[in-house]
Enzyme design. Structure first.
Site, PDB file in Angstrom:
ATOM      1  N   LYS A   1      29.425  22.735  29.093  1.00  0.00           N
ATOM      2  CA  LYS A   1      30.550  22.012  29.693  1.00  0.00           C
ATOM      3  C   LYS A   1      31.130  22.762  30.893  1.00  0.00           C
ATOM      4  O   LYS A   1      31.449  22.165  31.919  1.00  0.00           O
ATOM      5  CB  LYS A   1      31.642  21.767  28.647  1.00  0.00           C
ATOM      6  CG  LYS A   1      31.253  20.854  27.515  1.00  0.00           C
ATOM      7  CD  LYS A   1      32.462  20.368  26.736  1.00  0.00           C
ATOM      8  CE  LYS A   1      33.337  21.480  26.211  1.00  0.00           C
ATOM      9  NZ  LYS A   1      32.690  22.276  25.149  1.00  0.00           N
TER      10      LYS A   1
ATOM     11  N   THR B   1      29.682  24.980  32.904  1.00  0.00           N
ATOM     12  CA  THR B   1      28.803  24.974  34.073  1.00  0.00           C
ATOM     13  C   THR B   1      28.754  23.590  34.708  1.00  0.00           C
ATOM     14  O   THR B   1      28.654  23.468  35.929  1.00  0.00           O
ATOM     15  CB  THR B   1      27.380  25.431  33.708  1.00  0.00           C
ATOM     16  OG1 THR B   1      26.792  24.525  32.768  1.00  0.00           O
ATOM     17  CG2 THR B   1      27.388  26.825  33.128  1.00  0.00           C
TER      18      THR B   1
ATOM     19  N   ARG C   1      40.272  26.784  31.337  1.00  0.00           N
ATOM     20  CA  ARG C   1      40.998  27.648  30.415  1.00  0.00           C
ATOM     21  C   ARG C   1      40.657  29.112  30.689  1.00  0.00           C
ATOM     22  O   ARG C   1      39.542  29.433  31.086  1.00  0.00           O
ATOM     23  CB  ARG C   1      40.621  27.323  28.965  1.00  0.00           C
ATOM     24  CG  ARG C   1      41.102  25.974  28.487  1.00  0.00           C
ATOM     25  CD  ARG C   1      40.618  25.703  27.070  1.00  0.00           C
ATOM     26  NE  ARG C   1      39.174  25.527  27.026  1.00  0.00           N
ATOM     27  CZ  ARG C   1      38.451  25.574  25.920  1.00  0.00           C
ATOM     28  NH1 ARG C   1      39.022  25.817  24.772  1.00  0.00           N
ATOM     29  NH2 ARG C   1      37.148  25.393  25.962  1.00  0.00           N
TER      30      ARG C   1
ATOM     31  N   LYS D   1      30.257  37.275  22.993  1.00  0.00           N
ATOM     32  CA  LYS D   1      30.061  36.490  24.213  1.00  0.00           C
ATOM     33  C   LYS D   1      29.690  37.332  25.420  1.00  0.00           C
ATOM     34  O   LYS D   1      29.009  36.882  26.322  1.00  0.00           O
ATOM     35  CB  LYS D   1      31.328  35.679  24.530  1.00  0.00           C
ATOM     36  CG  LYS D   1      31.558  34.519  23.569  1.00  0.00           C
ATOM     37  CD  LYS D   1      32.688  33.642  24.056  1.00  0.00           C
ATOM     38  CE  LYS D   1      32.867  32.423  23.157  1.00  0.00           C
ATOM     39  NZ  LYS D   1      33.949  31.551  23.618  1.00  0.00           N
TER      40      LYS D   1
ATOM     41  N   ALA E   1      40.992  25.639  20.236  1.00  0.00           N
ATOM     42  CA  ALA E   1      40.704  24.206  20.190  1.00  0.00           C
ATOM     43  C   ALA E   1      40.670  23.672  18.767  1.00  0.00           C
ATOM     44  O   ALA E   1      40.404  22.493  18.570  1.00  0.00           O
ATOM     45  CB  ALA E   1      39.374  23.922  20.881  1.00  0.00           C
TER      46      ALA E   1
ATOM     47  N   PHE F   1      35.380  22.317  22.665  1.00  0.00           N
ATOM     48  CA  PHE F   1      34.520  21.767  21.612  1.00  0.00           C
ATOM     49  C   PHE F   1      33.999  20.374  21.979  1.00  0.00           C
ATOM     50  O   PHE F   1      33.862  20.036  23.152  1.00  0.00           O
ATOM     51  CB  PHE F   1      35.243  21.759  20.271  1.00  0.00           C
ATOM     52  CG  PHE F   1      35.563  23.128  19.735  1.00  0.00           C
ATOM     53  CD1 PHE F   1      34.744  24.213  20.024  1.00  0.00           C
ATOM     54  CD2 PHE F   1      36.687  23.351  18.958  1.00  0.00           C
ATOM     55  CE1 PHE F   1      35.032  25.490  19.535  1.00  0.00           C
ATOM     56  CE2 PHE F   1      36.977  24.630  18.455  1.00  0.00           C
ATOM     57  CZ  PHE F   1      36.143  25.698  18.747  1.00  0.00           C
TER      58      PHE F   1
ATOM     59  N   PHE G   1      17.211  21.513  30.901  1.00  0.00           N
ATOM     60  CA  PHE G   1      16.576  22.814  30.717  1.00  0.00           C
ATOM     61  C   PHE G   1      15.096  22.704  31.083  1.00  0.00           C
ATOM     62  O   PHE G   1      14.520  21.618  31.090  1.00  0.00           O
ATOM     63  CB  PHE G   1      16.727  23.290  29.272  1.00  0.00           C
ATOM     64  CG  PHE G   1      18.103  23.782  28.933  1.00  0.00           C
ATOM     65  CD1 PHE G   1      18.349  25.131  28.738  1.00  0.00           C
ATOM     66  CD2 PHE G   1      19.167  22.899  28.799  1.00  0.00           C
ATOM     67  CE1 PHE G   1      19.616  25.588  28.419  1.00  0.00           C
ATOM     68  CE2 PHE G   1      20.440  23.343  28.483  1.00  0.00           C
ATOM     69  CZ  PHE G   1      20.665  24.700  28.299  1.00  0.00           C
TER      70      PHE G   1
ATOM     71  N   TRP H   1      22.648  24.477  37.126  1.00  0.00           N
ATOM     72  CA  TRP H   1      22.385  25.859  36.713  1.00  0.00           C
ATOM     73  C   TRP H   1      21.430  26.543  37.691  1.00  0.00           C
ATOM     74  O   TRP H   1      21.597  27.709  38.027  1.00  0.00           O
ATOM     75  CB  TRP H   1      21.805  25.880  35.298  1.00  0.00           C
ATOM     76  CG  TRP H   1      21.491  27.246  34.807  1.00  0.00           C
ATOM     77  CD1 TRP H   1      20.275  27.833  34.679  1.00  0.00           C
ATOM     78  CD2 TRP H   1      22.442  28.244  34.375  1.00  0.00           C
ATOM     79  NE1 TRP H   1      20.396  29.106  34.201  1.00  0.00           N
ATOM     80  CE2 TRP H   1      21.712  29.389  34.008  1.00  0.00           C
ATOM     81  CE3 TRP H   1      23.836  28.268  34.278  1.00  0.00           C
ATOM     82  CZ2 TRP H   1      22.327  30.548  33.546  1.00  0.00           C
ATOM     83  CZ3 TRP H   1      24.448  29.432  33.817  1.00  0.00           C
ATOM     84  CH2 TRP H   1      23.696  30.545  33.449  1.00  0.00           C
TER      85      TRP H   1
END
Length: 728
Positions: A190, A192, A214, A225, A433, A464, A552, A581
């Site tokens: 989301k 990207t 955010r 992460k 969230a 989410f 992808f 991407w």
């Protein structure tokens, strides 16, 4: 010495470090694949001899690479360079791409065109190689005045809220929400998509556009992460301000319990309203408490003993304190602690816990407030616990509200940044969230909508899946802000849809099962049930949907076409494939065009429920219409809380469901579109300052823990260059 020899020596010196690094990496690769001899494509532009020469034979013999040199004419355009990169991206014989180009050719679009897996420098090197616009220049370009900016270095700045007054008569731009299908460990992208979309709108469609994101928690940065530059670190200190304010409330609670337990009414009164230079007077916040108690005296000497007792004693029940301390670090051992064990606390120990900082109600308030006065009022309404008679005790009762507002006075201003392609971004707020609403701030959206103007676009993101983040965006954030969205961009991936169609589980660090690598149209078709459901959820609110399929390299054309076909048959206004991407904004032009077209059409936005509906009916509406449950089941504790909140006058607040994000149901293992289930409501809590009630569906962890191998093993600082290592 001839020019050719001088050039060769210079290049040899320039690339010596790269050669050594590549040699070591290839040696490690060949230990498992001895026959591999990768091909490196080097793109050059022939401006002069030195820029066109690179020692291919040297690289081949010294490192063991096959080298393919592409020398473009000096008259070539940026688009021609990008086209050559895109061709190499799809060439299976090419394993890496290196840009040996003059600085004038190294634009953001060119750098971002390289597929990450073929980028010999890597994403972080690309990011570091960018020379972002000075923040003052970016601010001027988007219409800010110098006095409306507070710079934090050269690349970020706080923006004053006075801008809203200056632009109060400016029409708002188009309002776009990016949401997603139900999340899986494979990710949907989301963030990207949000970035790619605004870059396409700005650079390629030539429309004013803004992203509103955010601020991520620093906690997971060193856990699972990883960190990406200052965006994941301190930024402008907003989360630190929230931590300080939250923990001031916690300190005030325990101190007040101790002092009330160890002092008489008279001693408490003397200390709470001290004599200064022979004069005793109430502070403004104490006067407000007197008014709430129905005491109409302003002279401290005029209170009766009964009034003094009512004033000085909050009578907080230690067992009913609901306010927790917070820290922005993943620390599982703080999930349950005991405080007050020192002798100085005179035996007033109690069990409590720490939450991650972004779970603080103060973060949710920051995300929903519309100004300083409103924020101060919301902070004062925060309920921290109950007294022994069951009445709520607030931050106003503790007398701490003004101090909280002071701590938060800078955090309320959104932070201005930019994407790699120079598109403006507001980064502001980052509430959980699950127990909160999971959206960036109302203020950032309002500022951005004014700055882009009537023909511009503001793109923001919901946490989410659409069933959680989007539903809360509509029912809570839009209800608070008064803003109406024009279009929803619903993000999906073929891989994630395969998991919803029954694909096997995946494990971090383990190669993907063949189902996610090879074409499997049946899994894709079955998984599209989740996509169809999320489209239907958006239509409940009367908002059109554009599906963004984040492509992808393992996706086949047949799979891509199948998803787009099913999405449009399920009611999406458009379904397009996205390549942001690998190509940056250029890879999202088709999405931007679709969003522009759909956003120009009138929609019939509506809320899912009326605030005056009962708490039970609001919960049932979300459970049945959004999640697909047959009904809800309230625990006795949940029913008792509903009765209590109705008694206190909180029944007209919106609902913020706290449930797993991994399924439409309360069962995280149930993918796709579960049916035939009853949604259990274990407990119900309230964030009165933020302005919502949150039912708990199952157990919600508000303090993540560190894994066996946290990311901090890979993070370090170069003491010479001050660059952070271990970024991704």
């Amino acid at each position: 010495m001839c020019l050719m020899v001088k050039c060769a020596i210079c290049v040899h010196l320039i690339y010596s470090d790269i050669v050594q690094k590549c040699r070591e990496e290839l040696k490690a690769i060949r230990e498992t694949n001895p026959d591999l001899k990768p091909t490196l494509a080097i793109i050059q532009v022939c401006l002069c001899l030195i820029q066109c020469y690179i020692p291919a034979d040297f690289v081949s013999t010294q490192i063991g690479l096959n080298v393919m040199q592409i020398c473009l004419p000096r008259q070539c355009t940026e688009d021609e360079v990008i086209d050559e990169i895109l061709r190499l991206n799809e060439d299976s014989r090419v394993h890496g791409i290196f840009l040996h180009l003059p600085q004038s050719f190294l634009s953001r679009s060119v750098r971002n065109a390289i597929k990450p897996q073929k980028d010999v420098d890597g994403d972080i090197e690309i990011s570091r190689a960018q020379t972002p616009k000075p923040i003052s220049q970016l601010a001027q370009e988007i219409g800010l005045l110098p006095e409306e900016l507070e710079a934090y270095g050269n690349t970020k700045a706080k923006v004053h809220l006075s801008l809203l007054n200056r632009f109060q008569h400016q029409p708002n731009g188009k309002y776009v929400l990016v949401a997603g299908i139900t999340p899986t460990p494979l990710g949907e992208g989301k963030s990207t998509v949000t970035t790619g979309l605004v870059q396409a709108l700005s650079a390629h469609l030539k429309l004013n556009s803004f992203a509103c994101l955010r601020q991520p928690s620093q906690g997971p940065t060193f856990g699972v992460k990883g960190v990406f530059l200052c965006f994941n670190l301190h930024l402008t200190g907003d989360i630190h301000a929230i931590t300080a304010a939250n923990n001031l409330v916690a300190a005030a609670i325990d101190a007040r319990i101790l002092h009330e337990a160890t002092q008489s009414d008279k001693a408490l009164y003397r200390r709470l309203v001290p004599s200064v230079n022979g004069v005793r007077c109430f502070s403004p916040i104490q006067m407000a408490r007197l008014q709430r108690l129905g005491i109409n005296e302003s002279d401290p000497s005029d209170l009766t003993p009964e009034e003094v007792r009512a004033f000085v004693r909050l009578d907080l029940d230690p067992e009913k304190v609901t306010w927790q301390r917070v820290v922005d670090t993943n620390d599982r051992f703080l999930r349950k602690i005991t405080v007050g064990q020192a002798n100085t606390e005179k035996g007033h120990a109690r069990q409590t816990q720490f939450d991650i900082a972004v779970a603080s109600e103060i973060m949710a308030i920051l995300a929903l407030t519309d100004g300083l006065a409103d924020m101060r009022a919301r902070l004062g309404r925060m309920v921290v616990g109950s007294n022994r008679n069951g009445q709520p005790i607030t931050a106003d009762d503790l007398g701490v509200t003004g101090a909280l507002a002071v701590l938060m006075k800078d955090a309320i201003k959104p932070t201005l940044m930019q994407t790699l392609e120079g598109t403006p971004v507001f980064v502001h707020a980052g509430p959980f969230a699950n127990i909160a609403h999971g959206n960036s701030s109302v203020l950032a959206d309002k500022l951005a909508l004014k700055l882009v103007g009537e023909e511009g676009f503001v793109v923001t993101e919901a946490g989410f899946g659409a069933d959680i983040g989007m539903e809360k965006f509509f029912n809570i954030k839009c209800r608070t802000s008064g803003l109406k969205p024009d279009v929803v961009v619903l993000v999906a991936t073929v891989r994630a849809l395969k998991m919803h169609g029954g694909g096997p589980n995946v494990t971090a660090g383990v190669p993907l099962p063949k189902e996610y690598i090879n074409e499997n149209l049946q899994l894709v078709a079955d998984g599209c049930s989740n996509l169809k459901k999320q489209i239907q959820i958006a239509h409940l609110f009367g908002v059109p949907v554009v599906v963004a399929l984040n492509v992808f390299k393992t996706d086949t054309q047949a799979e891509i076409e199948l998803v787009c076909r099913i999405a449009e048959a399920s009611g999406a206004s458009a379904a397009v494939q996205c390549h942001h991407w690998s190509r940056g904004g250029r890879g999202s032009v088709e999405l931007a065009q679709a969003v522009k077209k759909v956003a120009s059409q009138k929609n019939n936005f509506q809320f899912l429920y009326n605030l005056q509906d009962s708490i039970v009916e609001k919960i049932r509406t979300i459970a049945q219409k959004v999640y697909g449950a047959d009904d809800i089941e309230l625990s006795p504790e949940a029913q008792a809380k509903i009765d209590y909140y109705n008694q206190q006058g909180f029944g007209a607040l919106p609902i913020c469901m706290a449930k797993t994000h991994l399924s439409l149901s309360h069962m995280p293992e149930k993918k796709g579109v579960p049916t035939g289930f009853i949604l259990p409501i274990r407990d119900i809590r309230a964030s009165i300052g933020a302005g919502f009630i949150y039912p708990l569906v199952g157990t919600m962890s508000t303090m993540p823990g560190l894994p066996t191998r946290p990311c901090f093993y890979d993070i370090d600082l170069d003491p010479v260059t001050e660059e952070i290592k271990g970024l991704f």
